[in-house]
Design a protein around this motif. Structure first.
Motif, PDB file in Angstrom:
ATOM      1  N   GLU A   1       0.392  -0.045  -7.358  1.00 31.52           N
ATOM      2  CA  GLU A   1       1.467  -1.041  -7.284  1.00 31.52           C
ATOM      3  C   GLU A   1       2.752  -0.607  -7.998  1.00 31.52           C
ATOM      4  O   GLU A   1       3.708  -1.364  -8.059  1.00 31.52           O
ATOM      5  N   ILE A   2       2.782   0.593  -8.547  1.00 30.49           N
ATOM      6  CA  ILE A   2       3.950   1.072  -9.283  1.00 30.49           C
ATOM      7  C   ILE A   2       4.722   2.029  -8.379  1.00 30.49           C
ATOM      8  O   ILE A   2       4.221   3.108  -8.026  1.00 30.49           O
ATOM      9  N   ASP A   3       5.930   1.643  -8.007  1.00 30.45           N
ATOM     10  CA  ASP A   3       6.700   2.387  -7.013  1.00 30.45           C
ATOM     11  C   ASP A   3       7.041   3.819  -7.414  1.00 30.45           C
ATOM     12  O   ASP A   3       7.163   4.679  -6.548  1.00 30.45           O
ATOM     13  N   ASN A   4       7.226   4.080  -8.698  1.00 33.44           N
ATOM     14  CA  ASN A   4       7.668   5.415  -9.104  1.00 33.44           C
ATOM     15  C   ASN A   4       6.516   6.349  -9.477  1.00 33.44           C
ATOM     16  O   ASN A   4       6.746   7.426 -10.017  1.00 33.44           O
ATOM     17  N   VAL A   5       5.295   5.953  -9.167  1.00 28.10           N
ATOM     18  CA  VAL A   5       4.124   6.828  -9.373  1.00 28.10           C
ATOM     19  C   VAL A   5       3.534   7.163  -8.026  1.00 28.10           C
ATOM     20  O   VAL A   5       3.125   6.288  -7.268  1.00 28.10           O
ATOM     21  N   ILE A   6       3.508   8.455  -7.713  1.00 24.91           N
ATOM     22  CA  ILE A   6       2.948   8.955  -6.462  1.00 24.91           C
ATOM     23  C   ILE A   6       1.577   9.560  -6.786  1.00 24.91           C
ATOM     24  O   ILE A   6       1.463  10.384  -7.707  1.00 24.91           O
ATOM     25  N   LEU A   7       0.570   9.135  -6.076  1.00 26.77           N
ATOM     26  CA  LEU A   7      -0.805   9.564  -6.329  1.00 26.77           C
ATOM     27  C   LEU A   7      -1.318  10.507  -5.245  1.00 26.77           C
ATOM     28  O   LEU A   7      -0.854  10.460  -4.106  1.00 26.77           O
ATOM     29  N   PRO A   8      -2.326  11.306  -5.580  1.00 26.84           N
ATOM     30  CA  PRO A   8      -2.985  12.083  -4.529  1.00 26.84           C
ATOM     31  C   PRO A   8      -3.666  11.132  -3.548  1.00 26.84           C
ATOM     32  O   PRO A   8      -4.167  10.076  -3.942  1.00 26.84           O
ATOM     33  N   ARG A   9      -3.698  11.496  -2.307  1.00 27.34           N
ATOM     34  CA  ARG A   9      -4.354  10.675  -1.272  1.00 27.34           C
ATOM     35  C   ARG A   9      -5.792  10.354  -1.674  1.00 27.34           C
ATOM     36  O   ARG A   9      -6.266   9.245  -1.476  1.00 27.34           O
ATOM     37  N   SER A  10      -6.486  11.300  -2.282  1.00 29.95           N
ATOM     38  CA  SER A  10      -7.895  11.119  -2.633  1.00 29.95           C
ATOM     39  C   SER A  10      -8.092  10.074  -3.744  1.00 29.95           C
ATOM     40  O   SER A  10      -9.203   9.596  -3.954  1.00 29.95           O
TER      41      SER A  10
ATOM     42  N   MET B   1       0.840  -1.197   0.000  1.00 29.71           N
ATOM     43  CA  MET B   1       0.000   0.000   0.000  1.00 29.71           C
ATOM     44  C   MET B   1       0.877   1.249   0.000  1.00 29.71           C
ATOM     45  O   MET B   1       1.919   1.286   0.637  1.00 29.71           O
ATOM     46  N   LYS B   2       0.438   2.251  -0.719  1.00 30.28           N
ATOM     47  CA  LYS B   2       1.186   3.503  -0.795  1.00 30.28           C
ATOM     48  C   LYS B   2       1.256   4.179   0.572  1.00 30.28           C
ATOM     49  O   LYS B   2       0.289   4.198   1.321  1.00 30.28           O
ATOM     50  N   THR B   3       2.416   4.713   0.869  1.00 29.60           N
ATOM     51  CA  THR B   3       2.589   5.480   2.098  1.00 29.60           C
ATOM     52  C   THR B   3       2.988   6.918   1.792  1.00 29.60           C
ATOM     53  O   THR B   3       3.090   7.739   2.690  1.00 29.60           O
ATOM     54  N   GLN B   4       3.220   7.191   0.523  1.00 28.98           N
ATOM     55  CA  GLN B   4       3.602   8.528   0.086  1.00 28.98           C
ATOM     56  C   GLN B   4       2.535   9.022  -0.884  1.00 28.98           C
ATOM     57  O   GLN B   4       2.032   8.265  -1.712  1.00 28.98           O
ATOM     58  N   PHE B   5       2.172  10.304  -0.762  1.00 32.94           N
ATOM     59  CA  PHE B   5       1.138  10.880  -1.598  1.00 32.94           C
ATOM     60  C   PHE B   5       1.627  12.182  -2.221  1.00 32.94           C
ATOM     61  O   PHE B   5       2.489  12.859  -1.669  1.00 32.94           O
ATOM     62  N   THR B   6       1.056  12.530  -3.357  1.00 33.21           N
ATOM     63  CA  THR B   6       1.391  13.790  -4.007  1.00 33.21           C
ATOM     64  C   THR B   6       1.003  14.942  -3.082  1.00 33.21           C
ATOM     65  O   THR B   6      -0.124  14.972  -2.580  1.00 33.21           O
ATOM     66  N   PRO B   7       1.903  15.899  -2.874  1.00 32.72           N
ATOM     67  CA  PRO B   7       1.547  17.070  -2.063  1.00 32.72           C
ATOM     68  C   PRO B   7       0.397  17.848  -2.714  1.00 32.72           C
ATOM     69  O   PRO B   7       0.244  17.841  -3.941  1.00 32.72           O
ATOM     70  N   ASP B   8      -0.395  18.530  -1.896  1.00 35.00           N
ATOM     71  CA  ASP B   8      -1.492  19.346  -2.427  1.00 35.00           C
ATOM     72  C   ASP B   8      -0.976  20.490  -3.283  1.00 35.00           C
ATOM     73  O   ASP B   8      -1.616  20.875  -4.260  1.00 35.00           O
TER      74      ASP B   8
END
Length: 125
Positions: free
Chosen positions: A113-122, A1-8
């Motif tokens: 599941e892709i490590d180099n893509v950071i998504l918004p929390r939403s 599961m992602k633990t890092q998210f795109t900053p606002d």
């Protein structure tokens, strides 16, 4: 599961980071994240799709979710083929284009599941 998210709010990028923004097919980067991409991260006026400067445009202004999906799929393939880059996906389509997070988020499900893509929390909740 992602633990890092795109900053606002993104105001600067590291050398290997790519700002992923919602665009229009004509590449008229006049507002929202597209304007920021143009003014700060090298988006090219007249180019609405793909890598440009230190950003990547995904068209969201030309129709339905089904019309956006092929461009998201193309982005996912690009991100997978460039593991040396980190892609910071903004809430594409959720500003000027008028879509809701819950409409756009499923398009990016594979990115969880892709490590180099950071998504918004939403996009993950």
């Amino acid at each position: 599961m992602k633990t890092q998210f795109t900053p606002d709010f993104i105001t600067e990028l590291k050398e290997n980071e790519i700002f992923v923004f919602g665009s229009n097919l004509q590449g008229m980067h006049g507002g929202g994240a597209a304007r920021l991409a143009y003014e700060k991260f090298g988006a090219i006026w007249g180019q609405g799709v793909g890598l440009q400067g230190q950003c990547y445009g995904i068209p969201t202004m030309h129709g339905s979710i089904d019309a956006i999906k092929p461009y998201v799929d193309e982005f996912i393939g690009f991100a997978k083929s460039h593991p040396e880059l980190t892609f910071l996906v903004t809430r594409i389509g959720c500003g000027i284009a008028g879509f809701r997070d819950e409409e756009i988020a499923p398009l990016f499900k594979e990115c969880i599941e892709i490590d180099n893509v950071i998504l918004p929390r939403s996009f993950i909740q």
